[in-house]
Design an enzyme around this catalytic site. Sequence first.
Site, PDB file in Angstrom:
ATOM      1  CB  THR A 100      -1.060   0.016   1.265  1.00  0.00           C
ATOM      2  OG1 THR A 100      -1.754   1.102   1.135  1.00  0.00           O
ATOM      3  CG2 THR A 100      -0.299  -0.021   2.580  1.00  0.00           C
ATOM      4  CG  HIS A 143       4.819 -11.510  16.893  1.00  0.00           C
ATOM      5  ND1 HIS A 143       5.822 -12.401  16.244  1.00  0.00           N
ATOM      6  CD2 HIS A 143       5.365 -10.861  17.918  1.00  0.00           C
ATOM      7  CE1 HIS A 143       7.002 -12.082  17.190  1.00  0.00           C
ATOM      8  NE2 HIS A 143       6.672 -11.275  17.948  1.00  0.00           N
TER       9      HIS A 143
END
Length: 406
Positions: free
Chosen positions: A317, A369
């Site tokens: 992006t 994560h």
Amino acid sequence: MVLEMKVPSPGESITEVEIAEWLVEDGDYVEKDQAIAEVDSDKATLELPAEESGVITLKAEVGDAVAVGEVVCLIDTSAEKPEGSSDSSEKKEEPKKEEPKKEAPKKEEPKKETYASGMPSPAAKKILDEKGVDPSSVSGSGKDGRITKDDAVKAKPSMGTPTGGNRGESRSKLSMLRRKVAERLVSAKNETAMLTTFNEVDMSAIFELRSQYKEEFKEKHGVSLGFMSFFTKAVIRALEMYPSVNSMIDGKEMITYEFCDISIAVSGPKGLMVPVIRNAENLTFRGIESEVKRLAIRAREGEITVDEMTGGTFTITNGGVFGSMLSTPIINPPQSGILGMHNIVERAIVRDGAIAIAPVMYVALSYDHRIIDGKESVGFLVAVKEALESPEELLMDGNVKKALEL
């Protein structure tokens, strides 16, 4: 014969759409394949074409959520097409109405200026306007309650009282696409262990390459040599080095992809669109730039299809086009990573032991994560940085002309 037009399936997993706009009115004669409505799904805005010619009867209103397969309108195919309206030049002209002659305005005698109760004198009004104080909130001490200059000087604006500014508001219904984007963003924040790591990139080498070859590249290939091809190439290289970033969670399993379908976030008229460049690892600089241009145009013109936005293994992006210096992009689920690009600003850096001015971009990698450790995330972003700062060596195999197909 009356034909029932039902909502077609825009794509896999979509069960309903919302009527965004009717392009025709109830009772209109429509031609076959004419666009009669725009419908919002949770992924894109699509046009609904008439299946046959005839007179249309609408069965749903703007804003209605309609299930796939439900009837939205009827078309009377036996109705004849109405004759065209006569040409505007053949229309009869209406007789012009004679305007009554205006009499010369009578001169009015000047009126003596008077002040009503609670009205400020000219001097007082000027002071109140400068202070932004509403005269109705001031008690006048002059004759008949008139606000004097002294009253205006002593008047103090109330911090909680509106002082004549516009305080209007408006309400509009969120489109289905916007509501779905909102749900996905909240879901990504709540259901992933999202972290963001940052770095900076010296864009000097890319600036030099673009400056030297952009005109020749555009003349030969018909597209500009932008930053997106360099970033896409750098991301693909980093994904091959750190395959866990090109993975996603499916229940109790982790799926790692051997291909790179790169999603490109594009701002469209209906909101954020994320079309996908399929098998980007097989594309050249020219191929990537051509595909980015094609998808961006289709997204901005509202022609993008659901299939073109389905899938994707990693997202890029670019908030820099809007002036963003730094941000923490949100993961595009079920993907596990997203790279945020930002604006390029000349900054002071240390190069070879000396301070130099260079075009610098901050980059951000948000990642899940749960399956990507800190070592992989930081290593991935460093690999992107290295490729962007040494594009000729790491992205072009030392042969710029060949890489750019010049």
